[in-house]
Design an enzyme around this catalytic site. Structure first.
Site, PDB file in Angstrom:
ATOM      1  CE1 TYR A   1       4.501  -6.253   3.646  1.00 31.20           C
ATOM      2  CE2 TYR A   1       3.855  -8.562   3.676  1.00 31.20           C
ATOM      3  CZ  TYR A   1       3.884  -7.334   3.048  1.00 31.20           C
ATOM      4  OH  TYR A   1       3.305  -7.192   1.800  1.00 31.20           O
TER       5      TYR A   1
ATOM      6  CG  ASP B   1      -1.998  -1.029   1.169  1.00 34.34           C
ATOM      7  OD1 ASP B   1      -2.355  -1.448   0.052  1.00 34.34           O
ATOM      8  OD2 ASP B   1      -2.508  -1.424   2.241  1.00 34.34           O
TER       9      ASP B   1
END
Length: 285
Positions: free
Chosen positions: A125, A64
Site C-alpha cells: 500500500y 474500505d
C-alpha cells in the site's frame, strides 16, 4: 477449504484498479450501497448475458470505503463454455459497461491452485500526505491527506523501522472475533517527493482491519513532534489500542500491488496462509 476448481469451470484472474471515492468499499453490502465487487459482478452478468446468475469474485485485499486501488487482484470461476465464448471480447465489453472509476485491465486464465486472496505473499500500500501550509493540490484532493503541522520525515522513518518484522499488531488493528492480529510487516518507509507530498510505503504478508491507517496515524504524531520516535514501538509492545493512535482518513490510501509466488508454490502458499499464526514464547527481554 479447497482451491480445486469445479469440473466444467475455469478460474479467471482479474487485474483491476479503482478510485474508491464514491464506493462503500470493496465488499458487497446489504441495502444497495455501491461497492466495487457489486459493480464488477453486475457488469459481468450484463456482458455475458447471465442476468440470473452471479459469479462471485474473490479479492486479494478488501479495501474500505474511500480507499483506492491501482494493483488490485481478484478471481472468478466461470463456466468453461461461457469463458470460451466471451474471453476474446470480455475485456472491451467490461470497459464499455463499467463506470469510469473502476477498470479491469486484464483477464487471464489462472494457473492451477491460484487464489487471489490466499495465494498472495504480500500486499503493498501507499499512503500519501502533505504538510503544505496551503493545503492539498485540488487535483489530488481525493488521494492525499492534508496534515496541518510540519512533518519530520527522518523522525517518522526512525519510528517506522522499529515496527518492521513479525509482531502482534493488536494495538494497531480493529479486532475481529476469531481472527489473529499477527502479521509480518516487511517494509514501512516514507519519502518526501519533489512536490512535497510524503508517501509512506507499507508492505506486509497481510493486513488486519485498519492496520495501515493506524500505523500512519501513529507516525504522523511522531512527524509533527507530538511524540518521540520510540512511541509507536512502545504502543506495539503494549498490545492494546491506544486512544492517541488515530485511524487516519481513508482517501490517502491506495493498494498499489499484490505479490504472488511462482506457479508451483501456489498450493503450499494457500495452505500456509490459512493457518492461524502465533508468535514464539517471549523471552525475558
Amino acid at each position: 477449504m479447497s482451491d480445486e476448481v469445479q469440473p466444467g469451470y475455469v478460474r479467471v484472474r482479474l487485474d483491476l484498479s479503482y478510485d474508491g471515492t464514491d464506493f462503500h468499499g470493496w465488499a458487497k453490502q446489504a441495502g444497495g450501497k455501491r461497492t466495487v465487487q457489486g459493480e464488477i459482478e453486475d457488469a459481468l452478468r450484463t456482458v455475458t448475458r447471465t442476468r440470473d446468475t452471479t459469479y462471485e469474485l474473490t479479492v486479494a485485499g478488501r479495501t474500505d470505503a474511500g480507499v483506492h486501488a491501482r494493483g488490485q487482484v481478484a478471481h472468478v470461476d466461470l463456466p468453461a463454455e461461457l469463458w470460451a465464448e466471451h474471453r476474446e471480447k470480455l475485456l472491451k465489453r467490461l470497459a464499455g459497461r463499467l463506470s469510469k472509476d473502476v477498470r479491469v485491465w486484464s483477464l487471464t486464465e489462472a494457473p492451477a491452485g491460484f487464489n487471489a486472496r490466499f495465494s498472495a505473499v504480500w500486499r503493498r500500500y501507499a499512503y500519501r500526505v502533505t504538510d503544505n501550509p496551503g493545503g492539498v493540490d485540488p487535483l489530488l484532493r481525493n488521494h492525499v491527506l492534508w496534515h496541518d503541522w510540519p512533518l519530520d520525515v527522518a523522525a517518522m522513518n526512525e519510528a517506522a523501522a522499529r515496527l518492521v518484522g513479525e509482531h502482534d499488531f493488536a494495538a494497531y488493528c480493529k479486532r475481529r472475533e476469531g481472527a489473529t492480529t499477527i502479521r509480518t510487516l516487511q517494509e514501512l518507509s516514507l519519502e518526501r517527493g519533489a512536490d512535497g507530498v510524503v508517501t509512506a510505503v507499507v508492505r506486509a504478508d497481510a493486513f488486519c482491519h485498519n492496520m495501515v491507517r493506524s500505523l500512519i496515524g501513529a507516525l504522523l504524531f511522531v512527524g509533527d513532534g507530538h511524540r518521540g520516535p520510540e512511541w509507536p514501538g512502545k504502543v506495539l509492545a503494549a498490545g492494546v489500542r491506544d486512544s492517541a493512535v488515530h485511524v487516519v482518513r481513508p482517501h490517502g490510501l491506495t493498494l498499489e500491488e499484490v505479490g504472488y509466488p511462482a506457479d508451483e508454490l501456489l498450493a503450499a502458499r494457500n495452505k500456509e496462509a490459512r493457518n492461524k499464526r502465533s508468535l514464539p514464547s517471549a523471552g525475558c527481554c
